[in-house]
Design an enzyme around this catalytic site. Structure first.
Site, PDB file in Angstrom:
ATOM      1  N   GLU A  64      -9.364  -1.673   5.040  1.00 18.73           N
ATOM      2  CA  GLU A  64     -10.367  -1.378   6.812  1.00 18.73           C
ATOM      3  C   GLU A  64     -11.061  -2.248   6.509  1.00 18.73           C
ATOM      4  O   GLU A  64     -11.962  -2.868   5.414  1.00 18.73           O
ATOM      5  CB  GLU A  64     -10.766  -0.027   6.795  1.00 18.73           C
ATOM      6  N   ASP A  89       0.495  -1.289  -0.331  1.00 20.72           N
ATOM      7  CA  ASP A  89      -0.262   0.214  -0.015  1.00 20.72           C
ATOM      8  C   ASP A  89       0.752   1.932   0.308  1.00 20.72           C
ATOM      9  O   ASP A  89       2.097   1.219   0.265  1.00 20.72           O
ATOM     10  CB  ASP A  89      -1.198   0.322   1.699  1.00 20.72           C
ATOM     11  N   HIS A 131      -7.084  -4.755  10.178  1.00 20.71           N
ATOM     12  CA  HIS A 131      -6.594  -4.565   8.583  1.00 20.71           C
ATOM     13  C   HIS A 131      -5.788  -5.432   8.349  1.00 20.71           C
ATOM     14  O   HIS A 131      -4.848  -5.791   9.251  1.00 20.71           O
ATOM     15  CB  HIS A 131      -6.985  -2.883   8.325  1.00 20.71           C
ATOM     16  N   ASP A 190      -7.148  -2.965  14.140  1.00 23.55           N
ATOM     17  CA  ASP A 190      -8.855  -2.464  13.982  1.00 23.55           C
ATOM     18  C   ASP A 190      -9.255  -4.370  12.481  1.00 23.55           C
ATOM     19  O   ASP A 190      -9.850  -4.414  12.447  1.00 23.55           O
ATOM     20  CB  ASP A 190      -9.020  -1.768  13.334  1.00 23.55           C
TER      21      ASP A 190
HETATM   22  C1  F6R Z   1       1.644  -1.288   6.327  1.00 25.63           C
HETATM   23  C2  F6R Z   1       0.051  -2.400   6.181  1.00 25.63           C
HETATM   24  C3  F6R Z   1      -0.503  -1.968   7.511  1.00 25.63           C
HETATM   25  C4  F6R Z   1       0.078  -2.427   9.146  1.00 25.63           C
HETATM   26  C5  F6R Z   1      -0.595  -2.707   9.800  1.00 25.63           C
HETATM   27  C6  F6R Z   1       0.126  -2.819  10.930  1.00 25.63           C
HETATM   28  O1  F6R Z   1       2.046  -1.925   4.657  1.00 25.63           O
HETATM   29  O2  F6R Z   1      -0.211  -2.679   5.389  1.00 25.63           O
HETATM   30  O3  F6R Z   1      -1.435  -3.068   7.180  1.00 25.63           O
HETATM   31  O4  F6R Z   1       0.742  -3.257   8.348  1.00 25.63           O
HETATM   32  O5  F6R Z   1      -0.856  -1.676   9.841  1.00 25.63           O
HETATM   33  O6  F6R Z   1       1.152  -1.954  11.422  1.00 25.63           O
HETATM   34  P1  F6R Z   1       2.700  -2.295  12.583  1.00 25.63           P
HETATM   35  O7  F6R Z   1       3.065  -3.373  11.969  1.00 25.63           O
HETATM   36  O8  F6R Z   1       3.070  -0.456  12.536  1.00 25.63           O
HETATM   37  O9  F6R Z   1       1.612  -2.514  14.152  1.00 25.63           O
END
Ligand code: F6R
Length: 261
Positions: free
Chosen positions: A143, A67, A138, A136
């Site tokens: 989301e 992303d 995702h 959440d």
């Molecule tokens: C980032 C992504 C997100 C993260 C998720 C967890 O490229 O796709 O899904 O993997 O938000 O983020 P952290 O590891 O910072 O807790």
């Protein structure tokens, strides 16, 4: 799903790096799918040290990010392409042309989404996809309420995600973009092997809902239950709410060839 509970995130990172290393050494032109965020950093550090110390090579690899923010300049330090370069790919021998990311700053977002899907298809899809999980639930930036059949597209970030990610924007939520371009859930599920990492107590609830709850668009990571080859690597803190934790431990301890995830 293979659920492996490790004492620390560092142990999980070694197992994740083993999976990536196997792809790098057994596939002629390996395609790695990478997440940004904090969770995979220990894995990237482990892979960098294997490159520096043992010559693990990424020269034939291609990397695809999950992303990218929409609304940030390309050179913004929090842009995911900048982050992955700084934290990982600048320190290995991945060719400059080997790093692909959704073009978040593109004027034509729908066109950029289609281009990204096409680029993934052109390389024959992802061999190993590293994932984190949002508080959440995702994956990527899919989301809650994301279609389980979704492809790469524009998404609006929840306020929870924007609050979680404000730490990358000087703790100022007003600087966190509202939108992103993300691989869809169906796009992610096309990877041949998915490695989901979850560390720390803030991930205990979403992780449990993802692996033990019903498959639902309200917990996008629960769609991973549909995939035939998912390895879930979690530390003790993230495992505290799993009702089958003892079973997962027993399975892992008795697995005769556990190293071949
Ligand atoms: C980032 C992504 C997100 C993260 C998720 C967890 O490229 O796709 O899904 O993997 O938000 O983020 P952290 O590891 O910072 O807790």
């Amino acid at each position: 799903m293979e659920i492996v509970i490790t004492e620390t995130p560092e142990v999980a990172a070694i197992l994740a790096a083993d999976i990536v290393e196997r792809a790098l050494t057994t596939i002629a032109t390996p395609v790695l799918g990478l997440a940004t965020g904090t969770t995979p950093l220990a894995t990237y550090r482990e892979l960098i040290s294997r490159h520096v110390e043992s010559g693990l090579s990424f020269v034939a690899a291609r990397v695809f990010l999950l992303d990218e923010y929409v609304g940030l300049p390309r050179d913004h330090p929090a842009a995911f392409r900048q982050v992955i370069a700084r934290e990982f790919t600048d320190h290995i021998d991945l060719p400059m042309t080997g790093l692909h990311s959704p073009d978040g700053p593109a004027a034509d977002i729908a066109g950029a989404a289609n281009d990204y899907e096409r680029a993934l298809a052109d390389v024959g899809g992802v061999d190993v996809q590293i994932l984190g999980i949002g508080s959440d639930g995702h994956i990527g930036f899919n989301e809650p309420s994301s279609s389980l059949g979704s492809r790469t597209r524009l998404k609006t970030l929840t306020s929870k995600t924007r609050i979680d990610n404000a730490r990358f924007f000087d703790d100022d939520i007003d600087q966190v973009p509202h939108h992103c371009l993300t691989q869809g859930i169906a796009t992610i599920l096309e990877a041949r092997h998915i490695v989901l990492l979850a560390f720390g107590e803030s991930k205990a609830c979403p992780l449990t809902r993802a692996v033990e709850g019903p498959i639902t668009a309200m917990v996008p990571a629960s769609a991973l239950q549909l995939h035939p080859h998912v390895t879930v690597l979690v530390d003790e803190a993230a495992a505290t709410e799993l009702s089958y934790a003892d079973y997962y431990r027993e399975t892992f301890e008795n697995k005769p060839h556990w190293q071949t995830f």
